[in-house]
Structure formats: C-alpha cells, structure tokens
Design an enzyme around this catalytic site. Structure first.
Site, PDB file in Angstrom:
ATOM      1  N   ASN A 292       0.834  -1.204   0.000  1.00 50.54           N
ATOM      2  CA  ASN A 292       0.000   0.000   0.000  1.00 50.54           C
ATOM      3  C   ASN A 292       0.868   1.253   0.000  1.00 50.54           C
ATOM      4  OD1 ASN A 292      -1.894  -2.046   2.037  1.00 50.54           O
ATOM      5  ND2 ASN A 292      -2.779  -1.198   0.185  1.00 50.54           N
TER       6      ASN A 292
ATOM      7  N   HIS B 244      -7.448  -3.980   2.458  1.00 53.49           N
ATOM      8  CA  HIS B 244      -6.216  -3.384   1.931  1.00 53.49           C
ATOM      9  C   HIS B 244      -5.474  -4.281   0.950  1.00 53.49           C
ATOM     10  CE1 HIS B 244      -6.695  -0.389   5.077  1.00 53.49           C
ATOM     11  NE2 HIS B 244      -5.717   0.295   4.529  1.00 53.49           N
TER      12      HIS B 244
ATOM     13  N   ASP C 224      -3.279  -0.607  11.349  1.00 54.08           N
ATOM     14  CA  ASP C 224      -3.393   0.736  10.773  1.00 54.08           C
ATOM     15  C   ASP C 224      -4.764   1.308  11.138  1.00 54.08           C
ATOM     16  OD1 ASP C 224      -2.597   3.022   9.477  1.00 54.08           O
ATOM     17  OD2 ASP C 224      -2.750   2.221   7.451  1.00 54.08           O
TER      18      ASP C 224
END
Ligand SMILES: [Zn+2]
Length: 429
Positions: free
Chosen positions: A241, A278, A300
């Site tokens: 990411n 994600h 996260d």
C-alpha cells in the site's frame, strides 16, 4: 528473590508456543515483578507453591499482541489535539489504553499521520514509552510513538494531506524543527520516503538516535530502497500500500523481500494489513513466503475503530465514511486506514496463508518485539519477559475450514485485566 505478598500465579492445562510448536506446559508469573518466572526453579529449588493456580481449559496462552501501527480508536485520534488541549489529549490517550487492552493488544506504537509541526509538538509528549510506569490498571502500554510522516512522497500520500508534507533537505535540523528536539525521546519509529531530498541523511540521523526507520508512502525504486536499508532502515510500512508495485524490470520496495544476503545486510521487516480490504489474501501469502521472519501484522486502525457506521469529520476538513471495518475518504473513495482489530487480522492471516498457529502468533508477538529491539522483553514466554499475556480460544467458524481467535483473558504485568466470561456476565445484568 523473596516474595512478601500473594503474587505468584501458575497457569495450567494450557498450550504455550515453544519454537514452532504448541506444547502443553505450565507457566509461572509474578504480579510483583510483572514478569515471567522460572517455574521449575521455584517448585524444586525454593519448594514454594504458587499463590494461585489458573486452569485455562486447554486454551492457548500467548504473549500479548503488539500493534506497531495504530492511529487511534474508540473515537480518539492520536493526530488530533482536542479543544481542551493537553488535558483532553491526555485523557483520550488513557481511555484508548484502557479499552484497547480488552482486544488482546497489550502494547503498541501510537501512530501519528502527517501533521504540521505544532501537532507533533503537542501530541508527542504524551505518547512516549511508558518505561518504569508498570501499572496494569493503565491498560495497554505505549512502546513509543510512530510518526508516519510528514517526510513522505506527495505522489504516494494515500490519505495524508499533501499540504503538510515536507522534505528533510537539511537532515537532522529539519527533523528536530518538525518533531521538536525534546520529543525525540518519545519516538520509537518514523516512516519516511528515502528517495526525497535529504531522505538518506534522515535515515542515518534517525537511526543514529536509536529511532527505527521504516520505508513507506514512497515511490523508491528497488535500488533506492536498498540504499535506505544500507543506511539503517529496518522496516517497510504497510507493504504494497502507498508504493510502486512489483514490476519485472523494477521490483521496487517489494523487491527487498527477494534480496540475497550478499546484496543486503538483512531483509527488512514489513507491516501487513490483513483486514480483508487493503490486500488480496494471495498478495499476503506471496510476501509471507518470500520472508516469513519479517512479517508483522498491523491494523493501521483509525479513531473510528470501535465506533458505529456513518460519516465522520477527519483532520484538515476531510470526511471519512465508515462501513463495517471499511473506511474511505469521502472526497475520492480512497481507503482511509482500517477499523479492524489485530486479533481479527490474526485470524485472517491464519486462514489465508495456512501458517501454523505458532507462526501466525509470531507475526503479532515475537517478530514485532524483535523489530523494536525488545526481544525477550515483550512478545516472549521466556523467563524474565514481561508477563503480558493473552488467553486465546481458537474456534471453528463453520465456514469451510475458517478459524477464529477469540480473546478470553488478558494479563498485564502479571495481573488479570480482562476476562471475557466476567464481561459477558456483566452485559446480562
Ligand atoms: Zn500509511
């Protein structure tokens, strides 16, 4: 060491991680020292019986979970200074700590997204390592702040506001001007983009100060990323990411996982967000196969973790839509962190990679502890390690072969701080 008060607990009928095995073994801990004891020595050497025996009914006794990337939870955002300033901020941090521990996360790195200097300078004094304050009632423990930014590449900003991003062209003076010199002691980790002007100097300066550097929000080529690791960078922030993807002629940051030991001193650790949003499960499996010892599961998670669905104001005038564990930025639909719990990421990881239970648990205990330089202190069941523990039940979900970890009990510094059975009985009243 003489014990003067009721302090020693022996866990029995439980499964401990020893190497890559789950073994039936007792574990002894002390609530006075807050550490794991040598049971054999106490029993046979000192001939002392435990003050309390806890039968865990065959469940898993794991070191407490460690999350090295947590932006906030339960409506509190580490990157937002409330209207009542330091008082409100301090209260918010304590509230997160007390609630977070029930999820099995016994220590973590409070994480700040890219912010103007005044936010870092107001927030960081409250986010440093708890150090000698070993009080189980405080809840989850900070192992120091993680500053994700603001020295990030504007082309890979994700949800970070580009107007506050900076370069560290002058090296250390830029870093101290941003974070505040006195706050460096509160900081454990910095995520930065090494390809920016002054990037490598920043890696060296931070590493020299004992602050861990993680490469992220970066468009570094494989070669640039390799230079960063040679300069001291130890980790990759949320692999895949906010970075260039694997290309056969330029493997990018991901290529570090395939580097041979001759070209690189050691492969870096890397964060993986296994929330089901994600990353594709197969991407996680590829990364895991490439470098299993480096994989660290992170949430996260944002302030909205643990909150009802809806649209919420975020920093800098943006708004975030929460739908289940999915968070997206209202203006462009970009993924805006997660609202997942680490224990659920752990279950996903187990199901998707078919790692063994000890292998999966290492990704949230031993591996992050090693990355943080806390091997044998956190994330360990060895004698002398902190008695931060989580009792896990591994349940079959009835969906295919899917399994799910349930947090049954949490112990901090040798004292029980959460018990699901008691919590559920309380809910019925
Ligand atoms: Zn990020």
């Amino acid at each position: 060491m003489r014990r003067t008060q009721s302090s020693v607990t022996k866990f029995t009928n439980c499964l401990l991680i020893r190497g890559n095995e789950l073994v039936e073994e007792d574990l002894w801990i002390s609530s006075v020292s807050g550490k794991i004891l040598n049971g054999q020595e106490i029993l046979y050497g000192e001939r002392v019986a435990p003050d309390r025996i806890v039968d865990l009914g065959g469940r898993i006794l794991s070191p407490g979970l460690i999350d090295v990337q947590l932006n906030g939870a339960y409506g509190f955002d580490f990157s937002v200074i409330p209207e009542d300033g330091a008082v409100g901020y301090s209260k918010g941090v304590h509230r997160v700590n007390r609630q977070l521990i029930a999820t099995g996360v016994t220590s973590y790195l409070p994480t700040l997204t890219s912010q103007p200097p005044e936010v870092y300078q107001q927030a960081l004094p409250f986010l440093g390592p708890s150090g000698t304050h070993r009080n189980p009632t405080y809840g989850s423990e900070s192992l120091g702040a993680h500053c994700e930014g603001p020295f990030l590449n504007p082309s890979k900003n994700g949800i970070h506001n580009t107007t506050v991003l900076q370069t560290a062209s002058h090296g250390l003076p830029d870093l101290t001007a941003c974070y505040g010199h006195s706050n460096l002691a509160s900081m454990t980790k910095v995520t930065l983009a090494p390809e920016l002007p002054g990037g490598l100097e920043a890696v060296k300066a931070l590493t020299g100060l004992g602050i861990i550097v993680s490469v992220g929000h970066s468009e570094a080529s494989y070669e640039e990323a390799r230079e960063a690791v040679k300069a001291g960078a130890k980790m990759i922030t949320h692999l895949f990411n906010a970075m260039e993807q694997l290309h056969h002629r330029n493997p990018g940051i991901f290529g570090l996982l395939g580097a041979t030991s001759s070209s690189l001193a050691s492969k870096p650790y890397f964060g993986i967000i296994a929330d089901g949003i994600h990353l594709h499960p197969t991407s996680i499996k590829i990364a895991w196969n490439a470098h299993p010892e480096g994989l660290i599961l992170v949430t996260d998670a944002m302030a909205l973790a643990g909150m009802p669905d809806g649209t919420y104001d975020w920093t800098n005038g943006s708004r975030i839509i929460k739908s289940g564990s999915q968070l997206t930025l209202e203006e462009n639909g970009r993924i805006a962190g997660s609202a997942a719990q680490l224990v659920d990421c752990l279950s996903n990881f187990l199901n998707w990679t078919h790692a063994s239970v000890p292998e999966a648990l290492k990704a949230v205990t031993e591996t992050p502890a090693k990355m943080l330089g806390l091997e044998g202190v956190k994330g360990s069941l060895n004698e002398g390690a902190d008695a931060d523990l989580v009792v896990l039940d591994l349940q079959e979900t009835g969906v295919g072969e899917e399994k799910k970890f349930i947090v049954e009990q949490v112990w901090k510094f040798g004292s029980k701080v959460f018990d699901r059975e008691i919590e559920m009985a309380g809910d019925e009243n």
